[in-house]
Motif scaffolding. Sequence first.
Motif, PDB file in Angstrom:
ATOM      1  N   ALA A  50       0.814  -0.985   0.037  1.00  0.00           N
ATOM      2  CA  ALA A  50       0.031   0.011   0.076  1.00  0.00           C
ATOM      3  C   ALA A  50       0.893   1.406  -0.040  1.00  0.00           C
ATOM      4  O   ALA A  50       0.325   2.345  -0.475  1.00  0.00           O
ATOM      5  CB  ALA A  50      -0.756  -0.026   1.315  1.00  0.00           C
ATOM      6  N   THR A  51       2.027   1.236   0.369  1.00  0.00           N
ATOM      7  CA  THR A  51       3.051   2.326   0.649  1.00  0.00           C
ATOM      8  C   THR A  51       3.981   2.384  -0.510  1.00  0.00           C
ATOM      9  O   THR A  51       4.454   3.579  -1.281  1.00  0.00           O
ATOM     10  CB  THR A  51       3.513   2.434   1.739  1.00  0.00           C
ATOM     11  OG1 THR A  51       4.381   1.244   2.110  1.00  0.00           O
ATOM     12  CG2 THR A  51       2.654   2.802   3.041  1.00  0.00           C
ATOM     13  N   LEU A  52       4.703   1.299  -0.705  1.00  0.00           N
ATOM     14  CA  LEU A  52       5.750   1.313  -1.586  1.00  0.00           C
ATOM     15  C   LEU A  52       5.443   0.325  -2.979  1.00  0.00           C
ATOM     16  O   LEU A  52       6.579   0.044  -3.626  1.00  0.00           O
ATOM     17  CB  LEU A  52       6.941   0.968  -1.017  1.00  0.00           C
ATOM     18  CG  LEU A  52       7.625   1.787  -0.054  1.00  0.00           C
ATOM     19  CD1 LEU A  52       8.781   0.993   0.719  1.00  0.00           C
ATOM     20  CD2 LEU A  52       8.166   3.082  -0.784  1.00  0.00           C
ATOM     21  N   GLY A  53       4.298  -0.116  -3.184  1.00  0.00           N
ATOM     22  CA  GLY A  53       3.979  -1.072  -4.078  1.00  0.00           C
ATOM     23  C   GLY A  53       4.040  -0.043  -5.493  1.00  0.00           C
ATOM     24  O   GLY A  53       4.300   1.078  -5.566  1.00  0.00           O
ATOM     25  N   ASN A  54       3.668  -0.710  -6.461  1.00  0.00           N
ATOM     26  CA  ASN A  54       3.458  -0.008  -7.939  1.00  0.00           C
ATOM     27  C   ASN A  54       2.657   1.156  -7.739  1.00  0.00           C
ATOM     28  O   ASN A  54       2.719   2.177  -8.648  1.00  0.00           O
ATOM     29  CB  ASN A  54       3.089  -1.028  -8.742  1.00  0.00           C
ATOM     30  CG  ASN A  54       4.259  -1.854  -9.310  1.00  0.00           C
ATOM     31  OD1 ASN A  54       5.580  -1.715  -8.842  1.00  0.00           O
ATOM     32  ND2 ASN A  54       3.932  -3.250  -9.817  1.00  0.00           N
TER      33      ASN A  54
END
Length: 317
Positions: free
Chosen positions: A157-161
């Motif tokens: 949720a924070t560093l995904g695509n």
Amino acid sequence: MTTAPTPVPTPAATDLSGGAGVLTATPVPRKRVRSLRRLGGSWLATVPLLLFFLVGFGLPAVAIVIGAFTASSDAETGAGEFTTANLTDSVQGAYQTALWSSVKLSALTALIATLIGLPIAQAVVTSRFRALREAVLTASGVLANFGGLPLAFAFVATLGNAGEITEMFDLTDHGWSLYSFTGLTVVYLYFLVPLMVLTVTPALDGLRVQWREAAQNNRATGFQYWRHVALPILFPSLLGGFVLLFGSAFAAYATAAAMVGATVPLISRSIADALSGNVLVGQGNLALALSLDMILVAVLVMAVYLPLQRRSARWLS
């Protein structure tokens, strides 16, 4: 006329070994009796722990060793026959790649977490604010046990695509990908760094103030104190923390499986695939051979750590 009563000899005065047939009994010292009782009580107190270790670790280890050298049920040689094919297959091809990838990931994350966790723990130990120390240690205890699916979801949720931070700083345009070896390294550091803080803090508490004062009296700088005094004493404890972090990362499964899947080959993922039959059916014994490989890697790492730990214990005790 009354006569004085004849004194009754006590056991301590009774002769069981003297001459002319007279024997003297020497009483057992009370301290020795107490020490024997304490020793017996100590052994009895360890019985539940030994039983737990036998059931929880001993029996599974024996089952893994037997299964690793047993032919699979669907093998041409038949079930129950001795074979070394499982171990041979476990260190070849894709399984060898997965084992080496797990070793690299575990060693890299453990090393980075050790280098980051040591100064954080030192800042906590030398802090004058007790509330800060308790807050950091409490948070480290929580974060060190935060893993699995919740951790994977938080990073997606924070560093995904399509994560918040990824879109905010356009990380994708700069080559960032969470679903890679680098991304998995960052995720593992989330719980390994707090674990290192918890591990090395007691060792830092064991450093005596007199050692630093003696170094200062001999005109040693802070760097020289850490180089020649503190780090040699702490090195076994740091290595022990590295081993603990290595094992934690080496055995991690849920976070990597939920986040990267088969993108990053890992030995734990290969064991799950062999047990579930995702690749080939009837590879349960091969999964046991892969598990035995993991045990051997852990044993080799512990063989390096234990001798150094005895050396450090003499200084920190």
